[in-house]
Design an enzyme around this catalytic site. Sequence first.
Site, PDB file in Angstrom:
ATOM      1  N   SER A 150      48.804  35.354  40.574  1.00  0.00           N
ATOM      2  CA  SER A 150      48.061  36.429  41.362  1.00  0.00           C
ATOM      3  C   SER A 150      47.702  36.145  42.841  1.00  0.00           C
ATOM      4  O   SER A 150      47.268  37.146  43.690  1.00  0.00           O
ATOM      5  CB  SER A 150      46.726  36.989  40.672  1.00  0.00           C
ATOM      6  OG  SER A 150      47.220  37.991  39.762  1.00  0.00           O
ATOM      7  N   SER A 161      47.544  40.161  41.687  1.00  0.00           N
ATOM      8  CA  SER A 161      46.510  41.075  41.575  1.00  0.00           C
ATOM      9  C   SER A 161      45.747  40.820  43.103  1.00  0.00           C
ATOM     10  O   SER A 161      44.930  41.819  43.264  1.00  0.00           O
ATOM     11  CB  SER A 161      45.773  41.038  40.242  1.00  0.00           C
ATOM     12  OG  SER A 161      45.407  39.517  40.278  1.00  0.00           O
ATOM     13  N   LYS A 171      37.759  38.308  46.495  1.00  0.00           N
ATOM     14  CA  LYS A 171      38.153  39.286  45.773  1.00  0.00           C
ATOM     15  C   LYS A 171      37.149  39.729  44.877  1.00  0.00           C
ATOM     16  O   LYS A 171      36.310  39.115  44.406  1.00  0.00           O
ATOM     17  CB  LYS A 171      39.531  38.413  44.751  1.00  0.00           C
ATOM     18  CG  LYS A 171      40.196  39.318  43.962  1.00  0.00           C
ATOM     19  CD  LYS A 171      41.364  38.320  43.126  1.00  0.00           C
ATOM     20  CE  LYS A 171      41.927  39.198  42.095  1.00  0.00           C
ATOM     21  NZ  LYS A 171      43.023  38.444  41.421  1.00  0.00           N
TER      22      LYS A 171
HETATM   23  N1  GLN Z   1      50.803  39.346  37.671  1.00  0.00           N
HETATM   24  C1  GLN Z   1      50.561  38.439  36.626  1.00  0.00           C
HETATM   25  C2  GLN Z   1      49.955  39.479  35.445  1.00  0.00           C
HETATM   26  O1  GLN Z   1      50.120  40.710  35.923  1.00  0.00           O
HETATM   27  C3  GLN Z   1      49.414  37.410  37.180  1.00  0.00           C
HETATM   28  C4  GLN Z   1      48.111  38.193  36.764  1.00  0.00           C
HETATM   29  C5  GLN Z   1      47.379  37.129  37.534  1.00  0.00           C
HETATM   30  O2  GLN Z   1      47.291  36.036  37.920  1.00  0.00           O
HETATM   31  N2  GLN Z   1      45.836  37.596  37.485  1.00  0.00           N
HETATM   32  O3  GLN Z   1      49.643  38.908  34.459  1.00  0.00           O
END
Ligand code: GLN
Length: 445
Positions: free
Chosen positions: A177, A153, A78
């Site tokens: 994410s 994400s 990532k």
């Molecule tokens: N979807 C969650 C958010 O937008 C998770 C983000 C993450 O785990 N980095 O906060």
Amino acid sequence: MKDDNTAANIVAAISKCEIAPTAVVTECLEKIRNGRLNNFISVCADQALAEAEAIEQRVKDGKLHADKKLLGVPIAVKDNICTAGVKTTCASRLLNGFVPDGDAEVVARLKRAGAIVIGKTNMDEFAFGSSNEYSAYGGVHNVRDNNRVAGGSSGGSANAVAANEAVLALGTDTGGSVRQPAAFCGVVGLKPTYGAIDRRGVIGLCPSMEQVGMLARTCDDALLLFSVASGREDLRELDGNVRGVTVGVAKEFFQAEKSDGVAKAFNNAVRALKALGVNIVEVSVPSFFAGLPAYHVLSSAEAASNFRKVIKAYPQAELLGDEVKRRMLTGAVVTDGKNYDDIYVKAARVRTVITAEYDEALSCCDALLCPTAATVATPIGGITDPHEEHACDSYLAPVSLAGLPAVSVPFGSEFGLPIGMQIMGKRNAERNILNIGKALTNAVE
Ligand code: GLN
């Protein structure tokens, strides 16, 4: 879930000179080139091929030892995890052109084990989002249906593994994410126990929740990657035997919103585990529904306080996307003046209560089971209200607040798209939840 192209098989074949590491890398590079899924922000074609050639030579010379657990395995990383000499952008225009000198500790560990970094994956800007649509490099197209999102994400990482563009991938998971894109793309996504993986060199924004996570096509591969990344090399292999294991389902998991297909898959998963000899017990986590709002208050507050140093280094805040700006504003507001006590401290208390409730629930079972996401992958551009997007994370956030390990495994489908089931465990019980995951995925066949 059968997959001959697993990391373990590739390592075995490379060690025995049955396949050339360059062939494995070339295949991934071709898939990336032809896939057009926008999974990667940077592809490390030349470096990856050079490393593969070097491994090939050493294997031929008999100089490599069997302790290289990821020998020649192409891995996607990532783009918020630093890689020496390869740009690391967090999918933000703010960091375009940032090339770290060194590898993040977790990347260094994988490389020492023989892994080959194939590229840096697309993501929501600074890891805020659940659809990968908040990337300065454009969204990712789900390999199962190109008009759908891959989740976020870590959407690029999950989709790259699903599309065979990498054998394994690293993501990060603060509030889902890794798990949510794994569910949307039909792969295994592990969020380890908070603190299990060294975060040095990860450009993170929520230090109290964030974890580096693993994406793989099988639970065995996720365990292998986790063991190398965490340095816990003692973990026994998975046997998929769950007879006598106790799994808890909270009544709140049944009440929470979900599509008909996800509801059906959840019931089927409970039934499948029972048939495998698992004892199912009903438990309760009464504050479950407060988890998501508490997560948003706390993660935004941490991000805003963390981000000040980034803004200082790069004063061009106008380069930031809307979602990042929204989180910064939220974080500033919830910690401002009287709000500090009324909102921030309240959310911190909710976190303590949720942690206690999950611990209590886990005191009478080995693991908990619920869906990973309320729906299957949504159409690209389908969700325009940020609140609606945030609402997708209700099953994911409480686990992050409590710092527990959780894995999403593919189980069932709706509209031909994969559904994920989330198995949550006691701290440091990654092997247990992956073993239950293995049993569940095998039960599909
Ligand atoms: N979807 C969650 C958010 O937008 C998770 C983000 C993450 O785990 N980095 O906060």
